[in-house]
Write a protein that holds these residues in place. Structure first.
Motif, PDB file in Angstrom:
ATOM      1  N   PRO A 188       0.801  -1.229  -0.107  1.00  0.00           N
ATOM      2  CA  PRO A 188      -0.099  -0.020   0.007  1.00  0.00           C
ATOM      3  C   PRO A 188       0.830   1.196   0.074  1.00  0.00           C
ATOM      4  O   PRO A 188       2.081   1.210   0.247  1.00  0.00           O
ATOM      5  CB  PRO A 188      -0.754  -0.243   1.273  1.00  0.00           C
ATOM      6  CG  PRO A 188      -0.111  -0.929   2.394  1.00  0.00           C
ATOM      7  CD  PRO A 188       0.741  -1.938   1.101  1.00  0.00           C
ATOM      8  N   SER A 189       0.140   2.234  -0.504  1.00  0.00           N
ATOM      9  CA  SER A 189       0.880   3.711  -0.563  1.00  0.00           C
ATOM     10  C   SER A 189       0.140   4.710   0.320  1.00  0.00           C
ATOM     11  O   SER A 189      -1.205   4.906  -0.326  1.00  0.00           O
ATOM     12  CB  SER A 189       1.291   4.019  -1.920  1.00  0.00           C
ATOM     13  OG  SER A 189       1.849   5.356  -1.677  1.00  0.00           O
ATOM     14  N   PRO A 190       0.374   5.264   1.548  1.00  0.00           N
ATOM     15  CA  PRO A 190       1.549   4.938   2.249  1.00  0.00           C
ATOM     16  C   PRO A 190       1.329   3.681   2.803  1.00  0.00           C
ATOM     17  O   PRO A 190       0.427   2.944   2.870  1.00  0.00           O
ATOM     18  CB  PRO A 190       1.228   5.877   3.397  1.00  0.00           C
ATOM     19  CG  PRO A 190       0.057   6.507   3.300  1.00  0.00           C
ATOM     20  CD  PRO A 190      -0.666   6.303   2.008  1.00  0.00           C
ATOM     21  N   ASP A 191       2.675   3.259   3.361  1.00  0.00           N
ATOM     22  CA  ASP A 191       2.677   1.800   4.004  1.00  0.00           C
ATOM     23  C   ASP A 191       3.141   2.039   5.305  1.00  0.00           C
ATOM     24  O   ASP A 191       4.588   1.897   5.800  1.00  0.00           O
ATOM     25  CB  ASP A 191       3.627   1.275   3.049  1.00  0.00           C
ATOM     26  CG  ASP A 191       3.800  -0.370   3.262  1.00  0.00           C
ATOM     27  OD1 ASP A 191       3.085  -0.811   4.408  1.00  0.00           O
ATOM     28  OD2 ASP A 191       4.822  -1.100   2.834  1.00  0.00           O
ATOM     29  N   PRO A 192       2.331   2.381   6.390  1.00  0.00           N
ATOM     30  CA  PRO A 192       2.899   2.759   7.652  1.00  0.00           C
ATOM     31  C   PRO A 192       3.641   1.571   8.374  1.00  0.00           C
ATOM     32  O   PRO A 192       4.315   1.836   9.228  1.00  0.00           O
ATOM     33  CB  PRO A 192       1.681   3.127   8.138  1.00  0.00           C
ATOM     34  CG  PRO A 192       0.444   2.662   7.612  1.00  0.00           C
ATOM     35  CD  PRO A 192       0.830   2.463   6.259  1.00  0.00           C
ATOM     36  N   ILE A 193       3.311   0.293   8.086  1.00  0.00           N
ATOM     37  CA  ILE A 193       3.768  -0.804   8.603  1.00  0.00           C
ATOM     38  C   ILE A 193       5.046  -1.609   8.147  1.00  0.00           C
ATOM     39  O   ILE A 193       5.616  -2.378   8.509  1.00  0.00           O
ATOM     40  CB  ILE A 193       2.714  -2.025   8.951  1.00  0.00           C
ATOM     41  CG1 ILE A 193       2.854  -2.854   9.918  1.00  0.00           C
ATOM     42  CG2 ILE A 193       2.419  -2.649   7.568  1.00  0.00           C
ATOM     43  CD1 ILE A 193       1.872  -3.786  10.415  1.00  0.00           C
ATOM     44  N   ASN A 194       5.328  -0.814   6.741  1.00  0.00           N
ATOM     45  CA  ASN A 194       6.374  -1.357   6.023  1.00  0.00           C
ATOM     46  C   ASN A 194       5.997  -3.001   5.639  1.00  0.00           C
ATOM     47  O   ASN A 194       6.850  -3.959   6.411  1.00  0.00           O
ATOM     48  CB  ASN A 194       7.655  -1.437   6.672  1.00  0.00           C
ATOM     49  CG  ASN A 194       8.990  -1.755   5.822  1.00  0.00           C
ATOM     50  OD1 ASN A 194       8.682  -2.154   4.742  1.00  0.00           O
ATOM     51  ND2 ASN A 194      10.237  -1.427   6.242  1.00  0.00           N
ATOM     52  N   THR A 195       5.087  -3.126   4.703  1.00  0.00           N
ATOM     53  CA  THR A 195       4.631  -4.353   4.640  1.00  0.00           C
ATOM     54  C   THR A 195       5.513  -5.405   4.193  1.00  0.00           C
ATOM     55  O   THR A 195       5.820  -6.708   4.591  1.00  0.00           O
ATOM     56  CB  THR A 195       3.423  -4.279   3.315  1.00  0.00           C
ATOM     57  OG1 THR A 195       2.433  -3.438   4.011  1.00  0.00           O
ATOM     58  CG2 THR A 195       3.083  -5.710   3.044  1.00  0.00           C
ATOM     59  N   ARG A 196       6.421  -5.023   3.218  1.00  0.00           N
ATOM     60  CA  ARG A 196       7.602  -6.247   2.749  1.00  0.00           C
ATOM     61  C   ARG A 196       8.598  -6.339   3.879  1.00  0.00           C
ATOM     62  O   ARG A 196       8.831  -7.713   4.017  1.00  0.00           O
ATOM     63  CB  ARG A 196       8.538  -5.332   1.681  1.00  0.00           C
ATOM     64  CG  ARG A 196       7.431  -5.277   0.101  1.00  0.00           C
ATOM     65  CD  ARG A 196       8.426  -4.435  -0.636  1.00  0.00           C
ATOM     66  NE  ARG A 196       7.863  -4.693  -1.921  1.00  0.00           N
ATOM     67  CZ  ARG A 196       8.111  -3.726  -2.934  1.00  0.00           C
ATOM     68  NH1 ARG A 196       9.087  -3.027  -2.769  1.00  0.00           N
ATOM     69  NH2 ARG A 196       7.378  -4.000  -4.245  1.00  0.00           N
ATOM     70  N   ALA A 197       8.660  -5.578   4.820  1.00  0.00           N
ATOM     71  CA  ALA A 197       9.514  -6.012   6.000  1.00  0.00           C
ATOM     72  C   ALA A 197       8.809  -7.298   6.892  1.00  0.00           C
ATOM     73  O   ALA A 197       9.465  -7.862   7.495  1.00  0.00           O
ATOM     74  CB  ALA A 197       9.942  -4.667   6.848  1.00  0.00           C
ATOM     75  N   VAL A 198       7.687  -6.710   7.028  1.00  0.00           N
ATOM     76  CA  VAL A 198       6.751  -7.596   8.132  1.00  0.00           C
ATOM     77  C   VAL A 198       6.747  -9.198   7.157  1.00  0.00           C
ATOM     78  O   VAL A 198       6.752  -9.893   7.883  1.00  0.00           O
ATOM     79  CB  VAL A 198       5.442  -7.108   7.800  1.00  0.00           C
ATOM     80  CG1 VAL A 198       4.358  -8.392   8.613  1.00  0.00           C
ATOM     81  CG2 VAL A 198       5.313  -5.841   8.779  1.00  0.00           C
ATOM     82  N   LEU A 199       6.390  -9.042   6.087  1.00  0.00           N
ATOM     83  CA  LEU A 199       6.384 -10.363   5.287  1.00  0.00           C
ATOM     84  C   LEU A 199       7.544 -11.228   5.254  1.00  0.00           C
ATOM     85  O   LEU A 199       7.738 -12.321   5.540  1.00  0.00           O
ATOM     86  CB  LEU A 199       5.987 -10.088   3.793  1.00  0.00           C
ATOM     87  CG  LEU A 199       4.375  -9.773   3.685  1.00  0.00           C
ATOM     88  CD1 LEU A 199       3.978  -9.435   2.157  1.00  0.00           C
ATOM     89  CD2 LEU A 199       3.500 -10.978   4.299  1.00  0.00           C
ATOM     90  N   ARG A 200       8.919 -10.381   4.962  1.00  0.00           N
ATOM     91  CA  ARG A 200       9.919 -11.200   5.171  1.00  0.00           C
ATOM     92  C   ARG A 200      10.330 -11.540   6.599  1.00  0.00           C
ATOM     93  O   ARG A 200      11.015 -12.711   6.659  1.00  0.00           O
ATOM     94  CB  ARG A 200      11.191 -10.027   4.830  1.00  0.00           C
ATOM     95  CG  ARG A 200      11.336  -9.635   3.522  1.00  0.00           C
ATOM     96  CD  ARG A 200      12.511  -8.926   2.969  1.00  0.00           C
ATOM     97  NE  ARG A 200      12.690  -7.816   3.783  1.00  0.00           N
ATOM     98  CZ  ARG A 200      12.400  -6.717   3.280  1.00  0.00           C
ATOM     99  NH1 ARG A 200      11.721  -6.377   1.975  1.00  0.00           N
ATOM    100  NH2 ARG A 200      12.488  -5.492   4.079  1.00  0.00           N
ATOM    101  N   THR A 201       9.849 -11.003   7.527  1.00  0.00           N
ATOM    102  CA  THR A 201      10.109 -11.434   8.995  1.00  0.00           C
ATOM    103  C   THR A 201       9.380 -12.628   9.021  1.00  0.00           C
ATOM    104  O   THR A 201       9.663 -13.523  10.040  1.00  0.00           O
ATOM    105  CB  THR A 201       9.332 -10.244   9.959  1.00  0.00           C
ATOM    106  OG1 THR A 201      10.527  -9.050   9.719  1.00  0.00           O
ATOM    107  CG2 THR A 201       9.832 -10.814  11.476  1.00  0.00           C
ATOM    108  N   PHE A 202       8.131 -12.576   8.677  1.00  0.00           N
ATOM    109  CA  PHE A 202       7.152 -13.696   8.901  1.00  0.00           C
ATOM    110  C   PHE A 202       7.653 -15.088   8.158  1.00  0.00           C
ATOM    111  O   PHE A 202       7.628 -16.086   8.623  1.00  0.00           O
ATOM    112  CB  PHE A 202       5.683 -13.385   8.575  1.00  0.00           C
ATOM    113  CG  PHE A 202       4.822 -14.519   8.594  1.00  0.00           C
ATOM    114  CD1 PHE A 202       4.521 -15.198   9.676  1.00  0.00           C
ATOM    115  CD2 PHE A 202       4.072 -14.763   7.364  1.00  0.00           C
ATOM    116  CE1 PHE A 202       3.653 -16.095   9.517  1.00  0.00           C
ATOM    117  CE2 PHE A 202       2.909 -15.589   7.403  1.00  0.00           C
ATOM    118  CZ  PHE A 202       2.722 -16.511   8.630  1.00  0.00           C
TER     119      PHE A 202
END
Length: 400
Positions: A289-303
């Protein structure tokens, strides 16, 4: 010369108008970070209160400010706030009618007739009630057992909270999974909802799971499946009817709820409720999403342990949308059109795939709602969502 009381009123009106319009602005402004996301989530949900605040600041400016230019500025500011909040208030009955049509389209025009009168008698009468907004939604009496350990994988105690109706009996089982980007949260979350549903005649199991980054997928799914096994083994102890089990999740919890219910070897589950959950992790990574307040890609990489380019298969098997090759339980999907963590387009995509694969599904969208809108339990969006969620669940446990 202005007296001190008049000067005080002028400054009060000016500050109040700026403050109320600042809060109201987050009904339409996208939050760029997690700090401001709290305002983005909460502002639409308290819009009736903000409307009154803007109205009060307008009246205070009109009657309390004598300097014409300052009065005009303050009134304009307050009017802007009124218009923003008014958009939500005007949209409530329209959205409610759209939700009613969506329920009939998904479950049948006569679905309400299939719900027993005893269940209907306990439900909210109105989709939105100002008295409940200002005074709180009545929760009712329940029995509550806390910190029940259902497993200790790798020495990590996993617990659940159990909420039961006030009287002994045998009740449908409602399994609830919290959200938190797969990294945080606990079974004590959303206690108001759990108590509400228990009072309406469900044994509610709010379950735990291990978190990323220490534990990555599929650990979380394994924990949910372990919790379901525990519930099945101890159903009699907790007065749960295993033939009427439903599962509900929020955000990351909704993702796990769908995965658990959609597995080919899943235990019998009557229905799934998905509140703003990720369904297509591959596409979610490729187009955040844009804006991306949670940093979606970082969250998915972590998961998942890496990017979609590094682990394409892992993203595929972690996406509920890829499990519609066989019949799955009826699914209710609820999304906010202003969600900047899990965009509503993914919910619509899942809804279409469910229908195309011959499954029963209902999609409810809320034009003004952000992610986690139901954190404000008596708020506008949660009142509407709760009204139809309890009807969907009552239909599911009564008529299959």
């Amino acid at each position: 010369m202005f007296s001190k009381p008049k000067i005080f009123l002028s400054w009060l009106a000016l500050l109040l108008s700026f403050g109320s319009v600042f809060l109201s602005a987050w009904i339409i402004l996208p939050a760029p970070n997690m700090l401001l996301l709290t305002l983005g989530v909460g502002a639409p949900e308290i819009s009736p209160g903000l409307f009154l605040l803007n109205l009060f600041s307008l009246l205070l400016a009109f009657f309390g400010i004598r300097r014409r230019q300052l009065q005009r500025l303050t009134c304009i500011i307050s009017l802007i706030g009124l218009l923003i909040c008014g958009w939500v208030l005007v949209s409530i009955p329209i959205t409610q009618m759209q939700m009613a049509r969506a329920m009939q389209q998904g479950l049948g025009a006569d679905y309400l007739k299939q719900i027993p009168a005893s269940a209907k008698a306990k439900m909210q009468i109105y989709p939105f009630n100002l008295a409940n907004f200002f005074g709180g939604i009545p929760l009712g009496r329940t029995r509550h057992q806390t910190d029940i350990v259902f497993a200790t994988p790798a020495g990590v105690p996993l617990t659940m909270e159990v909420y039961q109706p006030p009287e002994t009996g045998k009740y449908p089982a409602l399994v609830v999974i919290y959200g938190g980007a797969w990294q945080r949260g606990n079974p004590r979350a959303n206690a108001e909802f759990n108590q509400y549903m228990a009072n309406r005649g469900y044994t509610v199991f709010a379950i735990d799971y291990r978190h990323a980054p220490k534990y990555q997928f599929p650990t979380q799914l394994d924990d949910v499946r372990t919790a379901l096994d525990f519930i099945r083994k101890h159903a009699t102890e907790y007065e749960a009817d295993l033939e009427r089990m439903v599962i509900l999740g929020r955000s990351a919890g909704a993702h796990l709820a769908m995965l658990a219910a959609y597995q080919p070897d899943a235990p019998p589950i009557r229905a799934v409720v998905n509140y703003y959950g990720p369904v297509n992790l591959t596409e979610g990574y490729k187009s955040p999403p844009s804006p991306d307040p949670i940093n979606t890609r970082a969250v998915l990489r972590t998961f998942l342990g890496g990017s979609v380019e590094e682990l394409p298969h892992q993203y595929q098997i972690a996406s509920p949308i890829n499990y519609l090759t066989h019949p799955v339980p009826p699914t209710l999907l609820v999304y906010g059109d202003r969600d900047h963590l899990v965009e509503s387009r993914f919910g619509r995509q899942m809804y279409k795939r469910l229908l195309q694969s011959g499954n029963t599904a209902v999609f409810l969208d809320i034009p003004w709602a952000e992610h986690a809108f139901d954190a404000v339990f008596s708020g506008v969006s949660n009142q509407l969502t709760l009204y139809y969620t309890e009807r969907f669940l009552a239909w599911a446990v009564s008529n299959q």
